[in-house]
Enzyme design. Structure first.
Site, mmCIF file in Angstrom:
data_model
loop_
_atom_site.group_PDB
_atom_site.id
_atom_site.type_symbol
_atom_site.label_atom_id
_atom_site.label_comp_id
_atom_site.label_asym_id
_atom_site.label_seq_id
_atom_site.Cartn_x
_atom_site.Cartn_y
_atom_site.Cartn_z
ATOM 1 N N LYS A 261 31.199 48.091 45.634
ATOM 2 C CA LYS A 261 32.700 49.036 45.116
ATOM 3 C C LYS A 261 31.574 50.157 45.244
ATOM 4 O O LYS A 261 30.985 50.746 44.335
ATOM 5 C CB LYS A 261 33.327 48.419 44.100
ATOM 6 N N SER B 122 41.559 46.861 41.689
ATOM 7 C CA SER B 122 41.162 47.399 42.318
ATOM 8 C C SER B 122 40.194 47.457 43.470
ATOM 9 O O SER B 122 38.939 47.584 44.062
ATOM 10 C CB SER B 122 41.314 48.738 41.536
ATOM 11 N N SER C 124 40.986 43.743 38.167
ATOM 12 C CA SER C 124 40.199 44.154 39.047
ATOM 13 C C SER C 124 40.009 43.614 40.402
ATOM 14 O O SER C 124 39.179 44.104 41.112
ATOM 15 C CB SER C 124 39.862 45.477 39.389
#
Lengths: 469, 76
Positions: free
Chosen positions: A80, A154, A178
């Site tokens: 990420k 996310s 997330s």
């Protein structure tokens, strides 16, 4: 012959160590997979083709001289785009943070030390502030099982990249779900560790009191390897506890005899889509076959946990973003500034009360739940996977926030370790995951239970079909 | 939380705070939406009941996590 990109992280690391194939060959295979999937999923924000191949060649040279770095030597990963890397621009999914970082996040430094290679940066919801995988600046991330559907967020790119076998593992962050929600929607394993298990130094914050860094991979064994590499105290992060780190891989094979798994019977946990409920029931049966004892349990009401977590998350998010909200409001994507802005108006007394209540609620749950069972077995999400279009249309509704966070926020607030593992497929062909939640620092048991479950079920062996063009 | 504490800020308060504290201009609909969200938080948190006066923010939470580390690591 097996495509090397299809190997699990453990098999990839073992294969390189045993010189069955080179890091360069494995990295080439992963890059080819990335190029096959990228235009369909938008999982990557940046692909470092040349850098990854150079790093893999260096890894092979070291291995040839008997100087392999560590347990992930030569394994290509991607993360990420929220972890600082010195001299690199980390976007955090935003157009606001556009300067090179001055230092490297502890978790990336530890993966470097373990010998891992990084092949690119993965998509995410802007500033990790959303649960669907939309991103107005870089484009939404699409689910490889059905590109019309959400990946969850996310950590959207992390889940899509692992599910499509572009990389065998990735890091995500989990503030309120997330890591776990994308793991559910994309059919992979995602682990939110205990608050304090993994350093957050160099990770752009979403909410300091709730943020965690977690591994995302196809198997519990792979997640164990990643966690092994990143867990432990860090002088640069005072919240990373100075506790011994267990040998997670060694604990995977232990029988589940004597382990009690709580099955909540509260209404809020059982009002589910029938397909999800059936998969959960089947997963419980498998865990029982593996030796665990299932125990029906009435938990305290999780609603105050969710409400308190949201108060803390909103207030801390506003503290992080307040100056930018005032000075660069137009640089946030639709819905993101609005979500963060609410926290500006949370009274300080309410924020403090939520943090004061946190210990009290944890004590209640430890006494009433984890005094009776070692693990809780829960859904991760109650409904079939929404399409990107529907999730975008519903985004502003309070019901959407409740729908996405219902089973994940409560345990983030309690700081407890939680793992999502794939439990099968719904009638629409989309994967779904079960969530296991454990006592503080019980990651080894969570991984152990998930590993035995995966060995029996094999859901993780199914892959989304490669796109034809 | 004591019974006599005021509830969440009203839309008018949100609008005034936005302007005075943060230099933000919110329209009535946005201020009402924020006030509505704050009200939902308030109701959810209130369901947890009162918290003892001597409880400091954060301390008990960390103490409990650490105290249960052995139980987390140990199997039944």
């Amino acid at each position: 012959m097996t495509d090397l990109a299809d190997l699990t992280l453990a098999a990839a690391a073992d294969g390189i160590r045993q010189r069955k194939f080179s890091s360069w060959e494995l990295t080439q295979a992963c890059l080819a997979r990335v190029h096959a999937w990228q235009k369909h999923t938008n999982a990557f924000l940046a692909i470092d083709h040349g850098g990854a191949l150079k790093a893999s060649a260096r890894a092979d040279a070291l291995a040839a001289h008997g100087a392999a770095a560590g347990l992930l030597h030569g394994v290509p990963l991607a993360h990420k785009d929220i972890f600082a890397r010195a001299n690199t621009i980390v976007t955090n999914g935003s157009k606001i943070t556009d300067r090179p970082c001055s230092e490297t996040a502890t978790v990336l430094a530890r993966l470097d030390a373990a010998g891992a290679i990084e092949i690119g940066a993965l998509n995410l919801v802007e500033f990790a502030a959303g649960a669907t995988g939309h991103n107005a600046h870089f484009g939404e991330c699409r689910n490889p099982w059905n590109t019309a559907c959400v990946t969850g967020g996310s950590s959207s790119g992390s889940a899509a990249a692992v599910a499509a076998r572009m990389v065998p593992g990735a890091l995500g962050t989990d503030t309120g779900g997330s890591v776990r929600l994308p793991a559910h929607f994309c059919g992979i394993v995602g682990l939110r560790p205990t608050y304090g298990r993994v350093s957050r130094h160099g990770v752009f914050p979403r909410a300091w009191s709730l943020d965690t860094v977690g591994p995302m991979a196809r198997t519990a064994e792979d997640a164990a390897l990643l966690l092994q590499a990143i867990a432990g105290a860090d002088p640069l992060d005072s919240t990373a506890e100075n506790l011994p780190v267990p040998d997670y891989r060694a604990a995977l094979q232990q029988p589940l005899a004597g382990i009690r798994i709580g099955v909540p019977k509260n209404r809020c946990y059982v009002e589910l889509d029938a397909g999800i409920a059936a998969l959960l029931e089947a997963s419980r049966a498998e865990l029982a076959k593996a030796g665990a004892t299932l125990v029906e349990i009435e938990t305290p009401d999780p609603q105050p946990l969710t409400a308190s977590a949201v108060v803390v998350g909103r207030a801390e998010g506003a503290a992080i973003h307040g100056d930018w909200i005032a000075s660069r409001p137009g640089d946030y994507g639709p819905g993101i500034r609005e979500a963060l802005e609410v926290g500006l108006f949370v009274p300080a007394t309410r924020y403090i009360d939520a943090l004061r209540r946190r210990g009290m609620l944890l004590k209640q749950w430890l006494d009433e739940v984890w005094g009776k069972v070692e693990l809780l077995h829960l859904p991760a999400f109650a409904r079939p996977t929404p399409t990107l279009e529907k999730a975008a249309a519903d985004a502003a509704s309070p019901d959407a926030s409740d729908l996405f966070g219902r089973f994940t926020w409560p345990f983030a607030f309690l700081g407890l370790p939680s793992l999502v593992a794939p439990m099968g497929f719904l009638a629409d062909g989309m994967p779904a995951g079960m969530q296991l939640v454990g006592r503080p620092f019980s990651e080894a048991l969570l991984l152990n239970a998930a590993h035995l479950y995966q060995r029996a079920t094999g859901w993780h062996e199914k892959a989304p079909p490669l796109p034809s063009s | 939380m004591s019974q006599d504490r005021p509830g969440a800020p009203s839309a008018a308060s949100v609008k005034a705070m936005a302007s005075e504290l943060y230099g933000l201009s919110l329209d009535d609909a946005r201020a009402a939406a924020i006030a509505g969200e704050l009200g939902r938080f308030e109701a959810g948190v209130a369901a947890a009941g009162p918290v003892a006066a001597d409880v400091a923010p954060g301390a008990l939470f960390r103490q409990l996590l650490l105290a249960h580390e052995n139980q987390g690591a140990r199997r039944a």
